[in-house]
Design a protein around this motif. Structure first.
Motif, short mmCIF file in Angstrom:
data_model
loop_
_atom_site.label_atom_id
_atom_site.label_comp_id
_atom_site.label_asym_id
_atom_site.label_seq_id
_atom_site.Cartn_x
_atom_site.Cartn_y
_atom_site.Cartn_z
N MET A 1 39.62 33.76 25.33
CA MET A 1 39.01 32.72 26.13
C MET A 1 38.59 33.32 27.46
N SER A 2 37.43 32.98 27.90
CA SER A 2 36.90 33.48 29.16
C SER A 2 37.12 32.45 30.25
N VAL A 3 37.56 32.91 31.39
CA VAL A 3 37.79 32.02 32.53
C VAL A 3 36.90 32.49 33.67
N ALA A 4 36.25 31.55 34.32
CA ALA A 4 35.38 31.92 35.45
C ALA A 4 36.22 32.58 36.54
N PRO A 5 35.75 33.68 37.12
CA PRO A 5 36.50 34.35 38.17
C PRO A 5 36.60 33.47 39.40
N VAL A 6 37.78 33.46 39.98
CA VAL A 6 38.02 32.63 41.15
C VAL A 6 38.55 33.50 42.27
N VAL A 7 37.96 33.39 43.42
CA VAL A 7 38.53 34.00 44.60
C VAL A 7 38.59 32.89 45.63
N SER A 8 39.79 32.40 45.85
CA SER A 8 39.96 31.32 46.81
C SER A 8 40.90 31.82 47.90
N SER A 9 41.26 30.94 48.79
CA SER A 9 42.19 31.34 49.83
C SER A 9 43.58 31.57 49.26
N ASN A 10 43.82 31.11 48.02
CA ASN A 10 45.15 31.22 47.47
C ASN A 10 45.25 32.11 46.22
N GLU A 11 44.32 31.99 45.28
CA GLU A 11 44.44 32.73 44.03
C GLU A 11 43.22 33.60 43.76
N THR A 12 43.48 34.80 43.25
CA THR A 12 42.42 35.70 42.81
C THR A 12 42.61 35.96 41.33
N VAL A 13 41.54 35.78 40.56
CA VAL A 13 41.55 36.07 39.13
C VAL A 13 40.71 37.33 38.93
N LEU A 15 38.94 39.93 36.37
CA LEU A 15 38.45 40.12 35.02
C LEU A 15 38.54 41.61 34.68
N ALA A 16 38.61 41.91 33.40
CA ALA A 16 38.64 43.30 32.97
C ALA A 16 37.38 44.01 33.45
N PRO A 17 37.50 45.15 34.14
CA PRO A 17 36.32 45.86 34.61
C PRO A 17 35.64 46.69 33.51
N VAL A 18 36.34 46.91 32.40
CA VAL A 18 35.77 47.70 31.31
C VAL A 18 36.35 47.19 29.99
N THR A 19 35.56 47.22 28.95
CA THR A 19 36.03 46.83 27.62
C THR A 19 36.95 47.91 27.09
N GLY A 20 38.06 47.48 26.48
CA GLY A 20 39.00 48.44 25.91
C GLY A 20 40.34 47.82 25.60
N GLU A 21 41.36 48.66 25.53
CA GLU A 21 42.72 48.25 25.21
C GLU A 21 43.60 48.37 26.44
N VAL A 22 44.38 47.32 26.72
CA VAL A 22 45.28 47.32 27.88
C VAL A 22 46.44 48.29 27.64
N VAL A 23 46.78 49.03 28.69
CA VAL A 23 47.89 49.98 28.68
C VAL A 23 48.79 49.63 29.87
N ALA A 151 34.92 43.57 29.17
CA ALA A 151 34.45 43.71 30.55
C ALA A 151 33.75 42.44 31.03
N GLY A 152 34.19 41.96 32.19
CA GLY A 152 33.54 40.81 32.82
C GLY A 152 33.83 39.48 32.17
N LYS A 153 34.67 39.46 31.14
CA LYS A 153 34.95 38.21 30.42
C LYS A 153 36.42 37.87 30.30
N THR A 154 37.25 38.87 29.96
CA THR A 154 38.67 38.62 29.75
C THR A 154 39.42 38.69 31.08
N VAL A 155 40.30 37.72 31.33
CA VAL A 155 41.14 37.77 32.53
C VAL A 155 42.14 38.90 32.35
N LEU A 156 42.16 39.84 33.30
CA LEU A 156 43.08 40.97 33.25
C LEU A 156 44.43 40.60 33.87
N TYR A 157 44.37 40.00 35.06
CA TYR A 157 45.55 39.42 35.70
C TYR A 157 45.11 38.58 36.88
N ARG A 158 46.08 37.83 37.45
CA ARG A 158 45.80 37.00 38.62
C ARG A 158 46.97 37.14 39.59
#
Length: 162
Positions: A1-13, A15-23, A151-158
Protein backbone atom coordinates in the motif's frame (compact mmCIF):
# COMPACT_ATOMS: atom_id res chain seq x y z
CA UNK A 1 0.00 0.00 0.00
CA UNK A 2 1.29 3.42 -0.90
CA UNK A 3 0.94 6.30 1.53
CA UNK A 4 1.34 9.93 0.53
CA UNK A 5 4.55 11.36 2.01
CA UNK A 6 3.92 13.67 4.92
CA UNK A 7 6.24 16.22 6.39
CA UNK A 8 4.48 18.09 9.14
CA UNK A 9 5.61 19.78 12.28
CA UNK A 10 5.21 16.45 14.05
CA UNK A 11 5.62 13.43 11.75
CA UNK A 12 7.85 12.64 8.79
CA UNK A 13 7.09 9.69 6.51
CA UNK A 14 10.03 8.43 4.48
CA UNK A 15 9.43 6.60 1.23
CA UNK A 16 11.92 4.08 -0.12
CA UNK A 17 14.52 6.02 -2.15
CA UNK A 18 15.30 2.98 -4.33
CA UNK A 19 13.48 -0.20 -5.32
CA UNK A 20 14.91 -3.30 -3.69
CA UNK A 21 15.00 -5.49 -0.59
CA UNK A 22 15.18 -4.05 2.94
CA UNK A 23 18.26 -4.99 4.97
CA UNK A 24 18.55 -4.39 8.73
CA UNK A 25 21.05 -1.63 9.52
CA UNK A 26 22.96 -4.05 11.75
CA UNK A 27 23.56 -6.25 8.67
CA UNK A 28 25.23 -3.51 6.60
CA UNK A 29 28.83 -4.60 5.87
CA UNK A 30 30.30 -1.35 7.22
CA UNK A 31 30.99 -0.82 10.93
CA UNK A 32 30.03 2.88 11.00
CA UNK A 33 26.56 2.17 9.60
CA UNK A 34 26.00 -1.20 11.35
CA UNK A 35 26.89 0.24 14.77
CA UNK A 36 24.53 3.19 14.17
CA UNK A 37 27.43 5.63 14.62
CA UNK A 38 26.13 7.52 11.55
CA UNK A 39 22.50 7.40 12.77
CA UNK A 40 19.34 5.30 12.87
CA UNK A 41 17.81 3.73 9.79
CA UNK A 42 17.65 0.74 7.51
CA UNK A 43 19.31 -0.23 4.26
CA UNK A 44 18.12 -1.42 0.87
CA UNK A 45 19.77 -3.85 -1.55
CA UNK A 46 18.86 -2.02 -4.81
CA UNK A 47 17.23 -3.74 -7.75
CA UNK A 48 16.04 -0.50 -9.38
CA UNK A 49 18.26 2.02 -11.12
CA UNK A 50 16.64 5.26 -9.95
CA UNK A 51 17.27 6.82 -6.53
CA UNK A 52 14.57 9.30 -5.54
CA UNK A 53 14.07 11.78 -2.73
CA UNK A 54 12.52 9.85 0.20
CA UNK A 55 10.54 12.94 1.28
CA UNK A 56 10.24 16.64 0.58
CA UNK A 57 13.26 18.70 1.54
CA UNK A 58 16.44 20.43 0.45
CA UNK A 59 19.36 18.53 -1.07
CA UNK A 60 22.00 20.12 1.13
CA UNK A 61 24.81 17.88 -0.15
CA UNK A 62 25.39 15.63 -3.13
CA UNK A 63 28.88 14.20 -2.95
CA UNK A 64 31.13 14.93 -5.94
CA UNK A 65 31.32 11.19 -6.59
CA UNK A 66 27.47 11.03 -6.61
CA UNK A 67 27.47 8.00 -4.29
CA UNK A 68 25.50 9.71 -1.52
CA UNK A 69 23.34 12.70 -0.73
CA UNK A 70 22.02 14.50 2.33
CA UNK A 71 18.52 15.92 2.52
CA UNK A 72 17.10 18.17 5.26
CA UNK A 73 13.35 18.30 5.84
CA UNK A 74 11.38 21.34 6.99
CA UNK A 75 11.11 19.66 10.42
CA UNK A 76 14.93 19.60 10.64
CA UNK A 77 15.44 15.89 10.00
CA UNK A 78 18.85 15.23 8.45
CA UNK A 79 18.71 12.24 6.11
CA UNK A 80 21.57 10.48 4.38
CA UNK A 81 21.07 8.17 1.41
CA UNK A 82 24.34 6.31 0.79
CA UNK A 83 24.45 4.03 -2.23
CA UNK A 84 26.60 0.98 -1.59
CA UNK A 85 29.61 0.52 0.64
CA UNK A 86 33.03 2.01 -0.24
CA UNK A 87 31.48 3.40 -3.42
CA UNK A 88 33.31 6.70 -2.93
CA UNK A 89 36.37 4.80 -4.25
CA UNK A 90 34.66 4.44 -7.64
CA UNK A 91 35.18 8.15 -8.34
CA UNK A 92 31.65 8.67 -9.63
CA UNK A 93 31.63 5.69 -12.00
CA UNK A 94 28.25 3.95 -11.94
CA UNK A 95 26.32 7.07 -10.88
CA UNK A 96 24.52 9.80 -12.83
CA UNK A 97 23.33 12.91 -10.99
CA UNK A 98 19.76 13.91 -11.86
CA UNK A 99 19.23 16.73 -9.32
CA UNK A 100 21.35 19.63 -8.14
CA UNK A 101 22.77 20.32 -4.71
CA UNK A 102 20.85 23.10 -2.99
CA UNK A 103 17.60 22.38 -4.79
CA UNK A 104 14.27 21.62 -3.12
CA UNK A 105 12.90 18.22 -4.01
CA UNK A 106 9.57 16.51 -3.58
CA UNK A 107 9.19 12.91 -2.41
CA UNK A 108 9.69 10.59 -5.36
CA UNK A 109 11.68 13.08 -7.44
CA UNK A 110 14.73 11.44 -9.10
CA UNK A 111 18.12 12.35 -7.60
CA UNK A 112 20.49 9.71 -9.01
CA UNK A 113 20.56 7.01 -11.67
CA UNK A 114 22.59 3.86 -10.99
CA UNK A 115 24.47 1.48 -13.26
CA UNK A 116 23.66 -1.58 -11.13
CA UNK A 117 25.79 -3.97 -13.18
CA UNK A 118 28.87 -1.76 -12.79
CA UNK A 119 28.23 -1.19 -9.08
CA UNK A 120 27.63 -4.89 -8.37
CA UNK A 121 30.93 -5.74 -10.08
CA UNK A 122 33.02 -2.94 -8.53
CA UNK A 123 31.62 -1.88 -5.15
CA UNK A 124 32.40 -3.66 -1.89
CA UNK A 125 28.60 -4.00 -1.53
CA UNK A 126 25.55 -2.40 -3.13
CA UNK A 127 23.62 -2.44 0.16
CA UNK A 128 22.50 1.18 0.60
CA UNK A 129 21.83 2.74 4.03
CA UNK A 130 19.03 5.30 4.47
CA UNK A 131 19.89 7.10 7.69
CA UNK A 132 18.33 9.68 10.01
CA UNK A 133 21.62 11.21 11.19
CA UNK A 134 20.13 13.43 13.92
CA UNK A 135 17.91 10.69 15.35
CA UNK A 136 18.43 12.00 18.90
CA UNK A 137 16.05 14.88 18.04
CA UNK A 138 13.24 12.53 16.98
CA UNK A 139 11.27 9.58 18.32
CA UNK A 140 12.29 6.03 17.53
CA UNK A 141 11.65 4.89 13.96
CA UNK A 142 8.15 3.50 13.48
CA UNK A 143 6.59 1.29 10.83
CA UNK A 144 9.93 0.11 9.46
CA UNK A 145 9.43 -1.73 6.17
CA UNK A 146 10.63 -5.24 5.48
CA UNK A 147 10.88 -7.31 2.33
CA UNK A 148 10.51 -5.63 -1.06
CA UNK A 149 10.09 -1.87 -1.38
CA UNK A 150 9.38 0.34 -4.38
CA UNK A 151 11.12 3.68 -4.89
CA UNK A 152 8.86 6.64 -4.16
CA UNK A 153 5.90 4.44 -3.24
CA UNK A 154 6.58 2.16 -0.26
CA UNK A 155 6.83 3.71 3.22
CA UNK A 156 10.33 2.88 4.49
CA UNK A 157 9.84 4.28 8.00
CA UNK A 158 8.37 7.23 9.90
CA UNK A 159 9.37 9.29 12.92
CA UNK A 160 8.13 12.25 14.92
CA UNK A 161 9.75 15.30 16.43
CA UNK A 162 10.29 15.02 20.18
Amino acid sequence: MSVAPVVSSNETVLLAPVTGEVVAIEDVPDAAFASKAVGEGVAIRPTGKFVVAPCDGELVKIFNTNHAFALVTDSGAELIVHIGIETVKLGGQGFTRLAQQGSRVKAGEPVLELDLDYLAANAASIISPVILSNADQFTALEGVASGSVEAGKTVLYRFKTK
